[in-house]
Design an enzyme around this catalytic site. Structure first.
Site, PDB file in Angstrom:
ATOM      1  CE  LYS A 163      -3.958  -2.314   0.524  1.00  0.00           C
ATOM      2  NZ  LYS A 163      -3.536  -3.726   0.610  1.00  0.00           N
TER       3      LYS A 163
HETATM    4  C1  LIG Z   1      -4.185  -4.818   0.142  1.00  0.00           C
HETATM    5  C2  LIG Z   1      -3.385  -6.051   0.093  1.00  0.00           C
HETATM    6  C3  LIG Z   1      -3.661  -7.055  -0.837  1.00  0.00           C
HETATM    7  C4  LIG Z   1      -4.815  -6.971  -1.807  1.00  0.00           C
HETATM    8  O1  LIG Z   1      -4.651  -5.945  -2.754  1.00  0.00           O
HETATM    9  P1  LIG Z   1      -5.906  -5.412  -3.591  1.00  0.00           P
HETATM   10  O2  LIG Z   1      -5.425  -4.230  -4.315  1.00  0.00           O
HETATM   11  O3  LIG Z   1      -6.954  -5.071  -2.565  1.00  0.00           O
HETATM   12  O4  LIG Z   1      -6.343  -6.511  -4.470  1.00  0.00           O
HETATM   13  C5  LIG Z   1      -2.850  -8.175  -0.854  1.00  0.00           C
HETATM   14  N1  LIG Z   1      -1.842  -8.319   0.033  1.00  0.00           N
HETATM   15  C6  LIG Z   1      -1.562  -7.385   0.959  1.00  0.00           C
HETATM   16  C7  LIG Z   1      -0.455  -7.618   1.909  1.00  0.00           C
HETATM   17  C8  LIG Z   1      -2.314  -6.214   1.012  1.00  0.00           C
HETATM   18  O5  LIG Z   1      -2.016  -5.298   1.924  1.00  0.00           O
END
Ligand SMILES: *Cc1c(COP(=O)(O)O)cnc(C)c1O
Length: 494
Positions: free
Chosen positions: A112
């Protein structure tokens, strides 16, 4: 370039307007009216640049109302020394034709950060460009990683406040403490009784409450989102697919111009959608493989054409993928249907009223040309972590493990051995309990104490921001019901 609502193409905005608004007022998501194309030789050119320059170049193709100089300054700042690897998003080769694209070298140790270090810069600049004089209250529901990354991105950013809601029992101990110990004068954090979908539905309800928005407007505030539906989050994610391709070519894993596959651990469909955008720009990608955990709503959708959220919700060891409504899929439906806003509206109405919708077979065939899918349960996740650690001395987190396993299943069932990158979305230390157990350690105790034990057992270095968590006390201890969320926002804004 203009950006339209997925539910009404007559609504058209500049990128700055779309980023400021976050979500279209009709509930739709903003999508570009066309995909910019990588020019001949552009990948070679990008290969010779560092990550901030790659990012400015790729995002600049979408963000026409931002100058090159502006974007270069932003990417320099967003992808700087707060990352513990100078490559920012390094590609780590694991075997002959498999690599891990490590997206967790930022300040909160999850992917993120790739978007949320950038979004505050794009948002505050967009507000200036659109003449927005009110202050922005960022409201976010999180399945764990978004919340912390958004708090870290927006902390003490002038003209903004940020409030994060997380499901009380839906995040790991480390994730919870990361959020509740957040520093900054403009931040708020609250737990919500229920799961991620409860928290997300609560936030959506606040956004759609006209009277509440007017009330805030009277106080000089407007609501904005840091969730992955914001265009300002999606575009920074396109960059690392392009960057990874350049690095895989430079490492000799693939010849420039030949295709690769990406396997993406998927929740809200934001990460993998960015991969689709990169592919639409002409990046040589053969298949995007959508990996789910036991919450396999996307696997079923891609296999059958029916998206059906009416199913049990599982709390798993890969909690950031514990999602039954993948918001960004709406963008995919829009693009695949050739921009048919009526079709998207009908699907979303079906989802709202019956919790499901079915996509016609011709569209599904087009989708399956691009996307493969698979899912992996808890046991498979643990096994994968153990196997990769034993075979390669490489420690992966639970989400990455899901994707890795799904890639192996995909290869076994299709024989498609195209060089592939597993998109690695979190440091294993964010989910130490599960990872420790998977490699044969004893995982009693709380997550934060387990950081040291995982380090002793694995010999892998602890990322600095997580090492610093030990001994931190929570600043925020509030827990509210879904119905109380709006009041919590009201008192937070004051
Ligand atoms: C948010 C997240 C995901 C999923 O990503 P999306 O964009 O919601 O599909 C997968 N792994 C981790 C560690 C995340 O923080």
């Amino acid at each position: 370039m203009r950006f339209h609502s997925t539910r009404d193409v007559k609504l058209a905005y500049t990128s700055a307007q779309a980023i400021t608004q976050g979500l279209s007022k009709d509930g739709g998501l903003f999508v570009p009216d066309a995909f910019p194309k990588l020019a001949a030789g552009q990948l070679e050119e990008l290969s010779s640049m560092d990550y901030p320059h790659r990012a400015a170049a790729v995002m600049g193709m979408f963000l026409e109302d931002f100058s090159a100089g502006e974007l270069a300054a932003f990417t320099e700042k967003a992808y700087g020394s707060q990352f513990d690897d100078p490559s920012i998003a390094p590609v780590r080769r694991i075997d002959e034709n498999t690599a891990a694209l490590e997206l967790w070298h930022g300040p909160t140790c999850a992917f993120k950060d790739m978007a949320l270090q950038m979004l505050p810069l794009l948002l505050t600049a967009s507000m200036k460009k659109t003449g927005e004089t009110r202050r922005a209250c960022i409201l976010t529901a999180t399945s764990g990683d978004t919340g912390k990354a958004a708090l870290e991105g927006f902390r003490d950013v002038p003209g903004t406040k940020i409030m994060v809601f997380y499901p009380k029992d839906g995040v790991s101990d480390v994730q919870a403490l990361q959020m509740t110990s957040q520093e900054g004068a403009n931040v708020g954090v609250s737990a919500v009784y229920g799961n991620f979908d409860d928290a997300q539905a609560g936030v959506k309800k606040i956004f759609s409450d006209e009277a509440f928005r007017e009330e805030l407007d009277g106080k000089g505030w407007f609501l904005s989102s840091a969730n992955s539906i914001n265009l300002g989050r999606l575009l920074p994610q396109v960059v690392y697919y392009v960057s990874a391709y350049c690095d895989m070519a430079a490492a000799g894993m693939v010849r420039m111009g030949e295709p690769v596959n990406f396997c993406v651990p998927t929740g809200n469909f934001g990460n993998i959608l960015a991969g689709f955008y990169a592919r639409q720009m002409g990046l040589p990608v053969k298949k995007l493989i959508c990996a789910s955990n036991a919450n396999d709503v996307l696997t079923d959708f891609i296999s059958t054409g029916t998206y059906d959220r009416n199913r049990p919700f599982f709390t798993t060891i890969s909690p950031s993928m514990d999602i039954l409504v993948s918001s960004n899929l709406e963008r995919m439906l829009f693009h695949l249907s050739g921009g048919d806003d009526g079709f998207v509206r009908k699907c979303m109405e079906g989802l709202a009223s019956e919790g499901k919708y079915t996509v016609p077979e011709d569209l599904m065939a087009a989708l399956r040309e691009i996307f493969a899918c698979g899912c992996c349960g808890e046991e498979g996740t643990r096994e994968q972590i153990s196997r990769i650690f034993t075979a390669h001395g490489y420690l992966i987190d639970t989400h990455t493990a899901v994707a890795y396993r799904v890639l192996e299943d995909y290869r076994a069932s299709t024989g498609d051995m195209t060089p592939a990158a597993v998109v690695s979305t979190a440091s294993p230390y964010k989910f130490c309990g599960a990872v420790l157990e998977a490699i044969g350690g004893a995982a009693e105790g709380s997550g934060v104490e387990l950081i040291d034990r995982l380090s002793e057992k694995s010999g892998v270095r602890i990322p600095e921001p997580l090492a610093a968590l030990k001994g931190k006390q929570p600043r925020f201890t509030q827990c509210v019901s879904k119905q109380e969320m709006q009041e919590a926002v009201r008192s937070f804004i004051g």
